[in-house]
Design a protein around this motif. Structure first.
Motif, PDB file in Angstrom:
ATOM      1  N   ASP A  11      36.972   4.231 145.434  1.00  0.00           N
ATOM      2  CA  ASP A  11      37.660   4.502 144.176  1.00  0.00           C
ATOM      3  C   ASP A  11      37.172   5.817 143.574  1.00  0.00           C
ATOM      4  OD1 ASP A  11      39.206   2.131 144.139  1.00  0.00           O
ATOM      5  OD2 ASP A  11      37.496   1.004 143.389  1.00  0.00           O
ATOM      6  N   HIS A  12      35.850   5.999 143.576  1.00  0.00           N
ATOM      7  CA  HIS A  12      35.284   7.245 143.044  1.00  0.00           C
ATOM      8  C   HIS A  12      35.765   8.453 143.855  1.00  0.00           C
ATOM      9  CE1 HIS A  12      32.697   5.574 139.990  1.00  0.00           C
ATOM     10  NE2 HIS A  12      32.152   4.718 140.845  1.00  0.00           N
ATOM     11  N   LEU A  13      35.802   8.304 145.169  1.00  0.00           N
ATOM     12  CA  LEU A  13      36.246   9.395 146.032  1.00  0.00           C
ATOM     13  C   LEU A  13      37.696   9.765 145.744  1.00  0.00           C
ATOM     14  CD1 LEU A  13      35.728  11.313 148.414  1.00  0.00           C
ATOM     15  CD2 LEU A  13      36.420   9.461 149.947  1.00  0.00           C
ATOM     16  N   LEU A  14      38.539   8.761 145.582  1.00  0.00           N
ATOM     17  CA  LEU A  14      39.956   9.014 145.302  1.00  0.00           C
ATOM     18  C   LEU A  14      40.133   9.664 143.930  1.00  0.00           C
ATOM     19  CD1 LEU A  14      41.551   5.734 146.712  1.00  0.00           C
ATOM     20  CD2 LEU A  14      41.628   8.021 147.717  1.00  0.00           C
ATOM     21  N   THR A  15      39.311   9.242 142.970  1.00  0.00           N
ATOM     22  CA  THR A  15      39.376   9.847 141.631  1.00  0.00           C
ATOM     23  C   THR A  15      39.021  11.321 141.686  1.00  0.00           C
ATOM     24  OG1 THR A  15      38.842   7.759 140.519  1.00  0.00           O
ATOM     25  CG2 THR A  15      38.416   9.793 139.294  1.00  0.00           C
ATOM     26  N   GLU A  16      37.948  11.633 142.406  1.00  0.00           N
ATOM     27  CA  GLU A  16      37.527  13.039 142.500  1.00  0.00           C
ATOM     28  C   GLU A  16      38.560  13.871 143.262  1.00  0.00           C
ATOM     29  OE1 GLU A  16      34.951  14.222 140.799  1.00  0.00           O
ATOM     30  OE2 GLU A  16      34.779  12.163 140.077  1.00  0.00           O
ATOM     31  N   ALA A  17      39.158  13.280 144.295  1.00  0.00           N
ATOM     32  CA  ALA A  17      40.187  13.996 145.051  1.00  0.00           C
ATOM     33  C   ALA A  17      41.400  14.286 144.176  1.00  0.00           C
ATOM     34  CB  ALA A  17      40.598  13.179 146.272  1.00  0.00           C
ATOM     35  N   GLN A  18      41.784  13.307 143.334  1.00  0.00           N
ATOM     36  CA  GLN A  18      42.926  13.513 142.441  1.00  0.00           C
ATOM     37  C   GLN A  18      42.633  14.590 141.412  1.00  0.00           C
ATOM     38  OE1 GLN A  18      46.044  11.909 142.715  1.00  0.00           O
ATOM     39  NE2 GLN A  18      46.487  13.636 141.357  1.00  0.00           N
ATOM     40  N   ARG A  19      41.416  14.600 140.901  1.00  0.00           N
ATOM     41  CA  ARG A  19      41.030  15.644 139.941  1.00  0.00           C
ATOM     42  C   ARG A  19      41.110  17.026 140.579  1.00  0.00           C
ATOM     43  NH1 ARG A  19      35.760  12.446 137.441  1.00  0.00           N
ATOM     44  NH2 ARG A  19      36.846  11.447 135.683  1.00  0.00           N
ATOM     45  N   ALA A  20      40.653  17.122 141.816  1.00  0.00           N
ATOM     46  CA  ALA A  20      40.699  18.404 142.519  1.00  0.00           C
ATOM     47  C   ALA A  20      42.137  18.862 142.720  1.00  0.00           C
ATOM     48  CB  ALA A  20      39.978  18.285 143.859  1.00  0.00           C
ATOM     49  N   LEU A  21      43.005  17.952 143.148  1.00  0.00           N
ATOM     50  CA  LEU A  21      44.403  18.300 143.388  1.00  0.00           C
ATOM     51  C   LEU A  21      45.094  18.715 142.093  1.00  0.00           C
ATOM     52  CD1 LEU A  21      45.372  15.492 145.921  1.00  0.00           C
ATOM     53  CD2 LEU A  21      45.118  17.930 146.415  1.00  0.00           C
ATOM     54  N   GLY A  68      35.484  22.134 138.384  1.00  0.00           N
ATOM     55  CA  GLY A  68      34.687  21.725 139.532  1.00  0.00           C
ATOM     56  C   GLY A  68      33.242  21.447 139.157  1.00  0.00           C
ATOM     57  N   LEU A  69      32.658  22.339 138.354  1.00  0.00           N
ATOM     58  CA  LEU A  69      31.269  22.153 137.924  1.00  0.00           C
ATOM     59  C   LEU A  69      31.089  20.862 137.133  1.00  0.00           C
ATOM     60  CD1 LEU A  69      30.377  25.786 136.793  1.00  0.00           C
ATOM     61  CD2 LEU A  69      29.236  24.516 138.618  1.00  0.00           C
ATOM     62  N   TYR A  70      31.910  20.681 136.117  1.00  0.00           N
ATOM     63  CA  TYR A  70      31.739  19.527 135.237  1.00  0.00           C
ATOM     64  C   TYR A  70      32.011  18.211 135.963  1.00  0.00           C
ATOM     65  CZ  TYR A  70      31.165  22.357 131.044  1.00  0.00           C
ATOM     66  OH  TYR A  70      30.686  23.232 130.093  1.00  0.00           O
ATOM     67  N   PHE A  71      33.045  18.179 136.785  1.00  0.00           N
ATOM     68  CA  PHE A  71      33.328  16.938 137.513  1.00  0.00           C
ATOM     69  C   PHE A  71      32.230  16.640 138.534  1.00  0.00           C
ATOM     70  CE2 PHE A  71      38.069  17.621 136.556  1.00  0.00           C
ATOM     71  CZ  PHE A  71      38.005  16.806 135.447  1.00  0.00           C
ATOM     72  N   GLY A  72      31.725  17.685 139.189  1.00  0.00           N
ATOM     73  CA  GLY A  72      30.626  17.486 140.131  1.00  0.00           C
ATOM     74  C   GLY A  72      29.378  17.004 139.431  1.00  0.00           C
ATOM     75  N   GLN A  73      29.069  17.600 138.281  1.00  0.00           N
ATOM     76  CA  GLN A  73      27.895  17.187 137.518  1.00  0.00           C
ATOM     77  C   GLN A  73      28.054  15.761 136.984  1.00  0.00           C
ATOM     78  OE1 GLN A  73      28.046  21.170 135.295  1.00  0.00           O
ATOM     79  NE2 GLN A  73      25.926  20.557 135.025  1.00  0.00           N
ATOM     80  N   ALA A  74      29.242  15.444 136.475  1.00  0.00           N
ATOM     81  CA  ALA A  74      29.476  14.109 135.915  1.00  0.00           C
ATOM     82  C   ALA A  74      29.385  13.035 136.982  1.00  0.00           C
ATOM     83  CB  ALA A  74      30.843  14.060 135.237  1.00  0.00           C
ATOM     84  N   ALA A  75      29.781  13.370 138.208  1.00  0.00           N
ATOM     85  CA  ALA A  75      29.782  12.379 139.287  1.00  0.00           C
ATOM     86  C   ALA A  75      28.388  11.863 139.604  1.00  0.00           C
ATOM     87  CB  ALA A  75      30.414  12.974 140.545  1.00  0.00           C
ATOM     88  N   TYR A 123      32.316  22.616 142.626  1.00  0.00           N
ATOM     89  CA  TYR A 123      32.020  21.173 142.640  1.00  0.00           C
ATOM     90  C   TYR A 123      30.708  20.914 143.385  1.00  0.00           C
ATOM     91  CZ  TYR A 123      32.787  16.142 142.930  1.00  0.00           C
ATOM     92  OH  TYR A 123      32.655  14.778 142.793  1.00  0.00           O
ATOM     93  N   THR A 124      30.512  21.613 144.482  1.00  0.00           N
ATOM     94  CA  THR A 124      29.270  21.464 145.247  1.00  0.00           C
ATOM     95  C   THR A 124      28.066  21.888 144.420  1.00  0.00           C
ATOM     96  OG1 THR A 124      30.458  21.862 147.319  1.00  0.00           O
ATOM     97  CG2 THR A 124      28.058  22.145 147.349  1.00  0.00           C
ATOM     98  N   ILE A 125      28.175  23.028 143.743  1.00  0.00           N
ATOM     99  CA  ILE A 125      27.082  23.512 142.911  1.00  0.00           C
ATOM    100  C   ILE A 125      26.806  22.531 141.772  1.00  0.00           C
ATOM    101  CG2 ILE A 125      26.388  25.330 141.294  1.00  0.00           C
ATOM    102  CD1 ILE A 125      27.988  27.280 143.095  1.00  0.00           C
ATOM    103  N   GLY A 126      27.871  22.027 141.149  1.00  0.00           N
ATOM    104  CA  GLY A 126      27.697  21.073 140.065  1.00  0.00           C
ATOM    105  C   GLY A 126      27.010  19.801 140.512  1.00  0.00           C
ATOM    106  N   THR A 127      27.370  19.319 141.693  1.00  0.00           N
ATOM    107  CA  THR A 127      26.737  18.113 142.223  1.00  0.00           C
ATOM    108  C   THR A 127      25.259  18.350 142.490  1.00  0.00           C
ATOM    109  OG1 THR A 127      28.828  17.437 143.248  1.00  0.00           O
ATOM    110  CG2 THR A 127      26.826  16.380 144.060  1.00  0.00           C
ATOM    111  N   LEU A 128      24.931  19.485 143.093  1.00  0.00           N
ATOM    112  CA  LEU A 128      23.529  19.798 143.381  1.00  0.00           C
ATOM    113  C   LEU A 128      22.725  19.944 142.097  1.00  0.00           C
ATOM    114  CD1 LEU A 128      24.004  22.366 146.298  1.00  0.00           C
ATOM    115  CD2 LEU A 128      23.240  19.985 146.472  1.00  0.00           C
ATOM    116  N   ALA A 129      23.327  20.565 141.082  1.00  0.00           N
ATOM    117  CA  ALA A 129      22.635  20.710 139.796  1.00  0.00           C
ATOM    118  C   ALA A 129      22.391  19.342 139.171  1.00  0.00           C
ATOM    119  CB  ALA A 129      23.463  21.579 138.853  1.00  0.00           C
TER     120      ALA A 129
END
Length: 214
Positions: A11-21, A68-75, A123-129
């Motif tokens: 579910d989380h993966l699909l949510t993030e994919a939809q946000r990206a699209l 991308g940053l905010y969604f990656g960080q929030a995830a 998104y990658t940078i946000g996730t790593l941060a």
């Protein structure tokens, strides 16, 4: 009573994919009125129009990166309060994204061809941060927004004088970015150590150079 279904990793993966699209290929609507709605669209010479479009394309890319940053960080945020802060800021960045897209259309131009790459990298940078912890997560927000404020000031200085509509959009964006940074500071942001701010500034310079034309 029917039990609520638990949210799964899929579910989380699909949510993030939809946000990206939605960010890269969609046209997410703004929740607030267009700042330049009541501002006259003054006719500009072709070189001025191209320059204004290049600057607004940079700003549009900046909002794609912010999503991308905010969604990656929030995830990966650890505390619900941090996650809520990031998602609230992302909603205002969605307004900026929609406004920049509208202004590009008014200037008979288009977004960057590299938006999928900008989003994925951010998104990658946000996730790593975010994985470093919420203090570093919020510190990244502060540094990002302060750098964005600075480049918006540059755009206000270099926009063609006749481009009043772009100027109104940028003014509201700048106010929002400053507020995001202030809120992150008050929420416990940690100051990023060297050389991270310098690396971020260099990456931003590369992005702006490419996005101005492409």
């Amino acid at each position: 009573m029917t039990a609520l279904r638990q949210i799964t990793p899929l579910d989380h993966l699909l949510t993030e994919a939809q946000r990206a699209l939605d960010t890269v290929f969609g046209n997410p609507p703004a929740s607030r009125p267009y700042p330049a709605e009541a501002t006259p669209d003054v006719r500009m010479a072709a070189p001025e129009r191209r320059h204004a479009a290049g600057l607004m394309r940079i700003n549009h890319v900046g909002e794609v990166c912010a999503q991308g940053l905010y969604f990656g960080q929030a995830a990966v945020a650890r505390e619900p309060e941090t996650r809520a802060h990031l998602l609230d800021a992302a909603q205002e960045e969605t307004d900026h994204l929609a406004w920049c897209a509208q202004r590009l259309r008014e200037l008979d131009s288009r977004p960057s061809l590299f938006n999928p790459i900008w989003y994925a990298g951010s998104y990658t940078i946000g996730t790593l941060a975010g994985l470093r912890g919420d203090g570093w997560n919020l510190g990244f927000v502060v540094e990002t927004e302060r750098q964005v404020e600075a480049h918006l000031d540059e755009h206000l200085d270099t926009l063609p004088p006749a481009d009043l509509r772009s100027r109104e959009v940028i003014k509201v964006m700048k106010i929002d970015e400053a507020r995001h940074a202030d809120h992150a500071e008050h929420a416990g942001a940690r100051k990023l150590p060297a050389p991270i701010p310098s690396v971020m500034a260099l990456a931003s310079k590369v992005m702006k150079t490419i996005a101005y034309r492409l």
